[in-house]
Design a protein around this motif. Structure first.
Motif, PDB file in Angstrom:
ATOM      1  N   ASN A   1      11.559   1.139   9.310  1.00  0.00           N
ATOM      2  CA  ASN A   1      11.458   2.349  10.120  1.00  0.00           C
ATOM      3  C   ASN A   1      10.451   2.197  11.250  1.00  0.00           C
ATOM      4  OD1 ASN A   1      13.314   3.716   8.505  1.00  0.00           O
ATOM      5  ND2 ASN A   1      11.733   4.422   7.095  1.00  0.00           N
ATOM      6  N   GLU A   2       9.413   1.404  11.043  1.00  0.00           N
ATOM      7  CA  GLU A   2       8.368   1.271  12.055  1.00  0.00           C
ATOM      8  C   GLU A   2       7.671  -0.068  11.879  1.00  0.00           C
ATOM      9  OE1 GLU A   2       4.235   3.488  13.539  1.00  0.00           O
ATOM     10  OE2 GLU A   2       5.432   4.308  11.893  1.00  0.00           O
TER      11      GLU A   2
ATOM     12  N   ARG B   1       1.890  -4.544   4.621  1.00  0.00           N
ATOM     13  CA  ARG B   1       1.067  -5.143   5.661  1.00  0.00           C
ATOM     14  C   ARG B   1       1.164  -6.655   5.562  1.00  0.00           C
ATOM     15  NH1 ARG B   1      -5.220  -4.151   5.444  1.00  0.00           N
ATOM     16  NH2 ARG B   1      -4.991  -5.741   3.816  1.00  0.00           N
TER      17      ARG B   1
ATOM     18  N   SER C   1       0.844  -1.186   0.000  1.00  0.00           N
ATOM     19  CA  SER C   1       0.000   0.000   0.000  1.00  0.00           C
ATOM     20  C   SER C   1       0.879   1.235   0.000  1.00  0.00           C
ATOM     21  CB  SER C   1      -0.937  -0.003   1.218  1.00  0.00           C
ATOM     22  OG  SER C   1      -0.188   0.011   2.426  1.00  0.00           O
ATOM     23  N   ARG C   2       0.264   2.378  -0.016  1.00  0.00           N
ATOM     24  CA  ARG C   2       1.021   3.619  -0.008  1.00  0.00           C
ATOM     25  C   ARG C   2       1.702   3.856   1.338  1.00  0.00           C
ATOM     26  NH1 ARG C   2      -3.105   7.889  -3.064  1.00  0.00           N
ATOM     27  NH2 ARG C   2      -3.166   6.765  -5.080  1.00  0.00           N
ATOM     28  N   ASP C   3       1.102   3.347   2.411  1.00  0.00           N
ATOM     29  CA  ASP C   3       1.681   3.545   3.745  1.00  0.00           C
ATOM     30  C   ASP C   3       2.831   2.596   4.034  1.00  0.00           C
ATOM     31  OD1 ASP C   3      -0.228   5.481   4.089  1.00  0.00           O
ATOM     32  OD2 ASP C   3      -1.657   4.111   5.052  1.00  0.00           O
ATOM     33  N   GLY C   4       2.935   1.497   3.302  1.00  0.00           N
ATOM     34  CA  GLY C   4       4.009   0.545   3.549  1.00  0.00           C
ATOM     35  C   GLY C   4       3.574  -0.860   3.180  1.00  0.00           C
TER      36      GLY C   4
ATOM     37  N   GLN D   1       4.212  -1.911  13.356  1.00  0.00           N
ATOM     38  CA  GLN D   1       2.983  -1.595  14.087  1.00  0.00           C
ATOM     39  C   GLN D   1       1.956  -2.671  13.817  1.00  0.00           C
ATOM     40  OE1 GLN D   1       1.331   2.190  13.085  1.00  0.00           O
ATOM     41  NE2 GLN D   1      -0.351   2.069  14.542  1.00  0.00           N
TER      42      GLN D   1
ATOM     43  N   ARG E   1      -2.135  -4.226  14.187  1.00  0.00           N
ATOM     44  CA  ARG E   1      -3.478  -3.683  14.031  1.00  0.00           C
ATOM     45  C   ARG E   1      -4.048  -3.292  15.389  1.00  0.00           C
ATOM     46  NH1 ARG E   1      -6.794  -7.905  10.474  1.00  0.00           N
ATOM     47  NH2 ARG E   1      -6.282  -9.167  12.303  1.00  0.00           N
TER      48      ARG E   1
END
Length: 311
Positions: A106-107, A92, A87-90, A109, A111
């Motif tokens: 970098n991160e 999943r 996705s655009r955010d990274g 996270q 759900r």
């Protein structure tokens, strides 16, 4: 008139005869073309070409079948591959994922409705490096211990606006309202401890002990030791020293007992004095030593002060 026409016909015949002779001469001079040359592939070349074409066709069919099988097995789509979605955010990942080589992100996270679990057969190591690639911090969670290597360790509350524990090379700072030790052996400190209050639970005792060294309690404005519902016991193998530089030492109780005080006797022996007297007065030597002296109509401390010579 007829003679001229006859001449023209004769001339025409001569011309036609010459043309025929010329044509025959040209036909005789043309070379023979009886040899024919075949055009195309024949024989083993033709069979080899057909074999390679069939082999190429079979290879294309197998390659197409393997490509379709890989797409089906890996669950490839426009969004990603299997549990991996782009996705655009990274990236999943859903479900359990295994990484056999180092992972650089970098991160990480989870759900909102699930927890983030990092599992390993040996240990889990998190490294932080600077722009030069040098290791600045490291967190290692192993089967026997959790090791943190950093210049400053800080633990904050859930909102992140207040530091609960700050550990550095020189000091350990705790800003919690209460620090509770529930172990049967208590807490062991190798050096000094600074705290405004040491308190036990309502049903338990508080004990400050130094088995091999001295126990010192100091405060700039005073030290208060109190027992609201039980007894207060202070014991020492050698000397017990209460010192106040600019104030007084206050012992506030309904009864104060000083057991094991020596008896100052000058004439009688201690056994005789114990049978003859039941009331004593407490005397203090110049050195601060406390002793007992038989009580009479006047003070006998000065008379029985021989005990101060040995203090």
């Amino acid at each position: 008139m007829e003679q001229s026409a006859t001449l023209d016909i004769e001339a025409l015949k001569v011309t036609q005869f010459q043309f025929i002779l010329a044509s025959q001469s040209l036909h005789l001079q043309r070379p023979a073309c009886d040899v024919s040359y075949p055009v195309g592939l024949y024989g083993w070349r033709k069979r080899s070409l057909y074999f390679f074409l069939l082999l190429l066709l079979a290879t294309m069919i197998v390659n197409l079948a393997l490509t379709v099988w890989i797409i089906k097995v890996m669950n490839l789509s426009m969004d990603g591959m299997g549990n991996l979605h782009l996705s655009r955010d990274g990236i999943r990942l859903e479900g359990i994922s295994e990484f056999f080589l180092p992972l650089y992100v970098n991160e990480i996270q989870s759900r909102k409705d699930s927890t983030l679990a990092l599992r390993s057969e040996k240990n889990v190591t998190l490294d932080v490096r600077n722009e030069r690639g040098q290791l600045t911090s490291q967190l290692t969670v192993g089967p026997e211990a959790v090791e943190v290597q950093c210049q400053r360790l800080q633990i904050r509350n859930k909102d992140g606006d207040r530091a609960l524990l700050t550990a550095g090379e020189d000091e350990l700072l705790m800003t919690t309202e209460k620090f509770t030790v529930t172990g049967s052996e208590g807490a062991v400190f190798g050096h000094s401890v600074e705290t405004p209050l040491i308190q036990a639970r309502s049903s338990e005792d508080v004990k400050l002990e130094s088995p091999t060294r001295t126990l010192t309690m100091e405060a700039p404005r005073g030290v208060e030791v109190s027992a609201a519902q039980g007894a207060l016991k202070v014991s020492s193998r050698k000397d017990l020293q209460l010192e106040s530089t600019e104030g007084e030492i206050l012992l506030d109780a309904s009864s104060i007992q000083l057991g094991g005080l020596p008896l100052g006797i000058y004439v009688l022996s201690p056994s005789q004095a114990a049978r003859a007297h039941t009331i004593y007065e407490v005397c203090v030597c110049p050195s601060g030593k406390v002793y007992l002296s038989p009580a009479e109509s006047s003070s006998t401390c000065q008379t029985m002060s021989n005990i101060c010579l040995w203090s």
